[in-house]
Design an enzyme around this catalytic site. Structure first.
Site, PDB file in Angstrom:
ATOM      1  CG  ASN A 135       7.068   3.662   3.942  1.00  0.00           C
ATOM      2  OD1 ASN A 135       6.493   4.207   4.637  1.00  0.00           O
ATOM      3  ND2 ASN A 135       6.869   3.648   2.398  1.00  0.00           N
ATOM      4  CG  HIS A 141       4.350   4.857   8.872  1.00  0.00           C
ATOM      5  ND1 HIS A 141       3.746   3.657   7.936  1.00  0.00           N
ATOM      6  CD2 HIS A 141       4.737   5.649   7.807  1.00  0.00           C
ATOM      7  CE1 HIS A 141       4.146   4.018   6.558  1.00  0.00           C
ATOM      8  NE2 HIS A 141       4.326   5.225   6.537  1.00  0.00           N
ATOM      9  CB  CYS A 158       2.447  10.978   1.181  1.00  0.00           C
ATOM     10  SG  CYS A 158       0.940  11.586   1.178  1.00  0.00           S
ATOM     11  NE  ARG A 195      -1.353   2.574   2.669  1.00  0.00           N
ATOM     12  CZ  ARG A 195      -1.277   3.744   2.878  1.00  0.00           C
ATOM     13  NH1 ARG A 195      -1.307   4.947   2.382  1.00  0.00           N
ATOM     14  NH2 ARG A 195      -0.910   4.036   4.223  1.00  0.00           N
ATOM     15  CG  ASP A 196       2.945   4.594   3.034  1.00  0.00           C
ATOM     16  OD1 ASP A 196       2.100   5.455   2.162  1.00  0.00           O
ATOM     17  OD2 ASP A 196       3.828   4.759   3.838  1.00  0.00           O
ATOM     18  CG  HIS A 254       8.065   8.042   5.499  1.00  0.00           C
ATOM     19  ND1 HIS A 254       7.862   7.832   4.061  1.00  0.00           N
ATOM     20  CD2 HIS A 254       6.886   7.742   6.080  1.00  0.00           C
ATOM     21  CE1 HIS A 254       6.838   7.476   3.848  1.00  0.00           C
ATOM     22  NE2 HIS A 254       6.060   7.234   5.039  1.00  0.00           N
TER      23      HIS A 254
END
Length: 294
Positions: A245, A203, A236, A11-12, A205
């Site tokens: 990430n 989470h 994003c 997903r991300d 980055h």
């Protein structure tokens, strides 16, 4: 010591890539992760494919993922329509992302943070009625590309609201990669005080090369789960200059060398990072994806 690594690459990791992978490729990616020992996967996003075409076909992906004992698939939802789609697709977990910054929330989700919190209350209640756990990710928890540093007290208040609505988990996301270990410690303690007993997930980055230090600090502070993306892909589409990430390969290396067990095969994840890089037509940022597992 054991910790859970949640693989967010499907997903991300993919949502900001120029090359759009087919549902079949995304299923293959997820299958590789599960075969390597990953037990929590952020598999899909139930958002408009017009805004994020990389996430189109969420239902098709969920229909094709391997259903194995102990493996849990989460889907990102931002509204009740997304929740209905996620429940119909039989996700195991719901993840609702709420930016702590109003400006980011408006640009990313078309409404203010307070509006998203109202939506969260309804989503959390409906998910509970369906017997599916719902967690909240507090985005821009450390800083916003438009407003600068995020006040820690604001993050704590959002966490308090999450806990009051029965959040199964609260994740603190450094969406643009500006946090440092001292801020991770401070925010961890504030959120634990605001939402006692609610598991914490982080989470990170790696925009400023602090992501791995932040992850290890979060672990020291009692984080139950750490997010990572195979190959270090991600970002994003609504956050200018946000880089990938932290890479699953590199996080696993740090954890395993520290004596932390994850149940995930580092070599197989590294191989998947190289495979994914070839599909995307760009190099993986993960060091281990380029240099091998040792």
């Amino acid at each position: 010591m054991h910790t859970t690594v949640l693989e967010v690459g499907p997903r991300d990791g993919l949502q900001n890539e120029d090359r759009v992978l087919s549902p079949d490729d995304r299923i293959a990616f997820i299958t590789r992760c599960v075969d390597a020992g990953v037990r929590r996967v952020e598999a899909v996003s139930f958002v408009s494919p017009r805004r994020v075409p990389q996430m189109a076909g969420a239902e098709e992906v969920m229909a094709g993922v391997p259903r194995r004992e102990g493996v849990s698939y989460s889907g990102l939802v931002l509204n009740r329509r997304g929740l209905d789609r996620a429940l119909e697709a039989s996700v195991d977990e719901i993840n609702v992302a709420i930016p702590a910054s109003d400006t980011f929330c408006v640009r990313n989700q078309g409404c203010a943070t307070s509006d998203m919190l109202d939506a969260w209350d309804g989503i959390a209640a409906a998910a509970a009625d369906a017997g599916v756990p719902a967690g909240m990710t507090i985005a821009t928890a450390f800083g916003c590309p438009f407003e600068g540093d995020t006040p820690p007290g604001r993050v704590a208040e959002i966490a308090r609201r999450a806990a009051a609505s029965g959040a199964a988990e609260i994740a603190l996301a450094d969406t643009i990669g500006v946090g440092v270990p001292s801020e991770v410690r401070d925010l961890s303690r504030r959120v634990r005080d605001a939402a006692p007993g609610t598991p914490l997930r982080f989470h990170f980055h790696n925009t400023r090369n602090t992501g791995y230090a932040n992850a290890l600090t979060a672990l020291d502070e009692g984080a139950a789960t750490l997010d990572a993306s195979t190959g270090g892909f991600g970002g994003c589409p609504f956050a200018p200059a946000a880089t990938g990430n932290i890479a699953t390969e590199d996080l696993l290396y740090a954890l395993h060398r520290t004596g932390v067990e994850t149940g995930i095969d580092l070599v197989r994840v590294s191989e998947t990072g190289l495979w994914l890089a070839e599909l995307l037509g760009k190099p993986a940022s993960a060091l281990l994806g380029r240099a091998g597992p040792f």
